[in-house]
Scaffold this motif. Sequence first.
Motif, PDB file in Angstrom:
ATOM      1  N   GLU A 313       0.826  -1.218   0.000  1.00  0.00           N
ATOM      2  CA  GLU A 313       0.000   0.000   0.000  1.00  0.00           C
ATOM      3  C   GLU A 313       0.857   1.263   0.000  1.00  0.00           C
ATOM      4  O   GLU A 313       0.494   2.289   0.580  1.00  0.00           O
ATOM      5  CB  GLU A 313      -0.949   0.006   1.211  1.00  0.00           C
ATOM      6  CG  GLU A 313      -1.773  -1.262   1.400  1.00  0.00           C
ATOM      7  CD  GLU A 313      -2.694  -1.549   0.226  1.00  0.00           C
ATOM      8  OE1 GLU A 313      -3.101  -0.599  -0.454  1.00  0.00           O
ATOM      9  OE2 GLU A 313      -3.015  -2.744   0.002  1.00  0.00           O
ATOM     10  N   GLY A 314       2.014   1.211  -0.662  1.00  0.00           N
ATOM     11  CA  GLY A 314       2.865   2.387  -0.788  1.00  0.00           C
ATOM     12  C   GLY A 314       4.127   2.358   0.044  1.00  0.00           C
ATOM     13  O   GLY A 314       5.018   3.201  -0.139  1.00  0.00           O
ATOM     14  N   GLU A 315       4.277   1.377   0.933  1.00  0.00           N
ATOM     15  CA  GLU A 315       5.481   1.298   1.772  1.00  0.00           C
ATOM     16  C   GLU A 315       6.698   0.799   1.003  1.00  0.00           C
ATOM     17  O   GLU A 315       7.844   1.058   1.394  1.00  0.00           O
ATOM     18  CB  GLU A 315       5.238   0.384   2.970  1.00  0.00           C
ATOM     19  CG  GLU A 315       4.273   0.963   4.004  1.00  0.00           C
ATOM     20  CD  GLU A 315       4.182   0.082   5.232  1.00  0.00           C
ATOM     21  OE1 GLU A 315       4.892  -0.955   5.281  1.00  0.00           O
ATOM     22  OE2 GLU A 315       3.416   0.428   6.151  1.00  0.00           O
ATOM     23  N   ARG A 316       6.459   0.051  -0.079  1.00  0.00           N
ATOM     24  CA  ARG A 316       7.581  -0.483  -0.854  1.00  0.00           C
ATOM     25  C   ARG A 316       7.373  -0.283  -2.362  1.00  0.00           C
ATOM     26  O   ARG A 316       7.875  -1.056  -3.186  1.00  0.00           O
ATOM     27  CB  ARG A 316       7.798  -1.963  -0.521  1.00  0.00           C
ATOM     28  CG  ARG A 316       6.549  -2.795  -0.435  1.00  0.00           C
ATOM     29  CD  ARG A 316       6.842  -4.217  -0.011  1.00  0.00           C
ATOM     30  NE  ARG A 316       5.610  -4.997   0.074  1.00  0.00           N
ATOM     31  CZ  ARG A 316       5.002  -5.302   1.223  1.00  0.00           C
ATOM     32  NH1 ARG A 316       5.507  -4.885   2.373  1.00  0.00           N
ATOM     33  NH2 ARG A 316       3.895  -6.023   1.220  1.00  0.00           N
ATOM     34  N   GLY A 317       6.640   0.740  -2.720  1.00  0.00           N
ATOM     35  CA  GLY A 317       6.406   1.049  -4.122  1.00  0.00           C
ATOM     36  C   GLY A 317       5.513   2.257  -4.268  1.00  0.00           C
ATOM     37  O   GLY A 317       5.058   2.828  -3.272  1.00  0.00           O
ATOM     38  N   VAL A 318       5.249   2.646  -5.516  1.00  0.00           N
ATOM     39  CA  VAL A 318       4.425   3.818  -5.791  1.00  0.00           C
ATOM     40  C   VAL A 318       3.275   3.412  -6.705  1.00  0.00           C
ATOM     41  O   VAL A 318       3.511   2.943  -7.831  1.00  0.00           O
ATOM     42  CB  VAL A 318       5.252   4.933  -6.465  1.00  0.00           C
ATOM     43  CG1 VAL A 318       4.381   6.170  -6.683  1.00  0.00           C
ATOM     44  CG2 VAL A 318       6.480   5.283  -5.635  1.00  0.00           C
ATOM     45  N   VAL A 319       2.050   3.556  -6.218  1.00  0.00           N
ATOM     46  CA  VAL A 319       0.867   3.251  -7.015  1.00  0.00           C
ATOM     47  C   VAL A 319       0.505   4.491  -7.825  1.00  0.00           C
ATOM     48  O   VAL A 319       0.393   5.589  -7.276  1.00  0.00           O
ATOM     49  CB  VAL A 319      -0.318   2.835  -6.122  1.00  0.00           C
ATOM     50  CG1 VAL A 319      -1.555   2.550  -6.981  1.00  0.00           C
ATOM     51  CG2 VAL A 319       0.038   1.613  -5.289  1.00  0.00           C
ATOM     52  N   ILE A 320       0.328   4.312  -9.140  1.00  0.00           N
ATOM     53  CA  ILE A 320       0.006   5.444 -10.011  1.00  0.00           C
ATOM     54  C   ILE A 320      -1.263   5.159 -10.813  1.00  0.00           C
ATOM     55  O   ILE A 320      -1.608   4.003 -11.052  1.00  0.00           O
ATOM     56  CB  ILE A 320       1.157   5.750 -10.984  1.00  0.00           C
ATOM     57  CG1 ILE A 320       1.466   4.522 -11.864  1.00  0.00           C
ATOM     58  CG2 ILE A 320       2.394   6.240 -10.252  1.00  0.00           C
ATOM     59  CD1 ILE A 320       2.348   4.803 -13.062  1.00  0.00           C
ATOM     60  N   PRO A 321      -1.949   6.206 -11.269  1.00  0.00           N
ATOM     61  CA  PRO A 321      -3.050   6.022 -12.211  1.00  0.00           C
ATOM     62  C   PRO A 321      -2.495   5.853 -13.615  1.00  0.00           C
ATOM     63  O   PRO A 321      -1.287   6.038 -13.848  1.00  0.00           O
ATOM     64  CB  PRO A 321      -3.828   7.330 -12.073  1.00  0.00           C
ATOM     65  CG  PRO A 321      -2.785   8.338 -11.720  1.00  0.00           C
ATOM     66  CD  PRO A 321      -1.777   7.606 -10.864  1.00  0.00           C
ATOM     67  N   ALA A 322      -3.355   5.524 -14.563  1.00  0.00           N
ATOM     68  CA  ALA A 322      -2.908   5.326 -15.942  1.00  0.00           C
ATOM     69  C   ALA A 322      -2.673   6.643 -16.670  1.00  0.00           C
ATOM     70  O   ALA A 322      -2.146   6.641 -17.781  1.00  0.00           O
ATOM     71  CB  ALA A 322      -3.927   4.479 -16.705  1.00  0.00           C
ATOM     72  N   ASP A 323      -3.033   7.768 -16.077  1.00  0.00           N
ATOM     73  CA  ASP A 323      -2.842   9.081 -16.683  1.00  0.00           C
ATOM     74  C   ASP A 323      -1.416   9.578 -16.393  1.00  0.00           C
ATOM     75  O   ASP A 323      -1.069   9.816 -15.230  1.00  0.00           O
ATOM     76  CB  ASP A 323      -3.867  10.059 -16.116  1.00  0.00           C
ATOM     77  CG  ASP A 323      -3.631  11.481 -16.596  1.00  0.00           C
ATOM     78  OD1 ASP A 323      -3.197  11.640 -17.750  1.00  0.00           O
ATOM     79  OD2 ASP A 323      -3.859  12.430 -15.810  1.00  0.00           O
TER      80      ASP A 323
END
Length: 368
Positions: A313-323
Amino acid sequence: MKFAIITYIEHAVYNGKFYSYEPYISEMNIWLNGVDEFMVLAPKINRKPLVGETAYIKDPVFAEVPALSFKGLTNILLSIFRTPLILIKIYRICLEADHIHLRCPGNISFLGCIIQIFFPKKQKTVKYAGNWDPESDQPLSYRLQKWILNNRFLSRNIKVLVYGKWKNQSDNIIPFFTASFSEEEISPVNKEFDKSLKFMFVGSLSEGKRPLIAIKLVEALISQGVDASLKLYGNGVLLEELEDYIKNSTFSEAISIVGFRNKKELKQRYRESNFLVLPSKSEGWPKALAEAMFFGCIPVATNVSCVSWMMGEGERGVVIPADPDHAKKIILDKLENRNALKAISKNAQKWSQQYTLERFETEIRKFL
């Protein structure tokens, strides 16, 4: 033990050896370490193996079936005609096997899901390599496969290995993983984020993986003054289109398509890079993402399948939208605290390095 694999994956036959997609064969070879004899039911073609294909460690008893496709009237009619024959072949191989192993989702695997119902006492495993998310929008055939496999009345004595942890699932469903590297390959990687940032994309150059979004994201970052570059590793139907796009880009010197590279070379690229961008439409267990994390390369990915869970949930990566423009803002915000990026990189390594080939083989043996 007679181990039967039922799969939709095409196999190439050359000099008496059976070849197919390397990640699939490498995984199955681990399963085969624990069996005496194995059978494969799958489509077959006679040709030399392609780049990225490898062979089984043992020679199978091969039951050839035609591929099924329900796109286009001719293919639909052919598939309807072929289905009864395939059902009969699947039944025969299940009758002979001690352990039935299905590779899902797929059209032939769907027929296997139906036939396994008639063998409630036989030991069965299913590797569901697609997106198990119950809320995701998927084709009807995929949803039916998931319903059959999750149903304890229809599917008995079965373990369905899925990616991610999902609520309201039956005891048939086992959260699982895939591994690429051994314990011997674990070593700390200390990333620096205060110099030029290296981004990479690993995967097929196809609509499903959306490599153009990765390109546009890095372009947007460079336009904001970020010292960044992107290398794309992979081949696919979009190759020429992407090459033309990069050629005409203002930032063409910073972006390049490298093509397919083997695991050994990719391992070094993961060590050298800062970020892996994976803006996929759908995933099962995104192998490139887990591989990158193993070497501290921060994943930047869309929230599909179990991706958000993998990235803590963001502690070991970056969640992005498709835009790309929206994604750019998220990355720019992360770049404001480069020490925090080091922590994310360390967290990614720690998590991914749990899932080694040795652990994978240990877990597989429990099912056999």
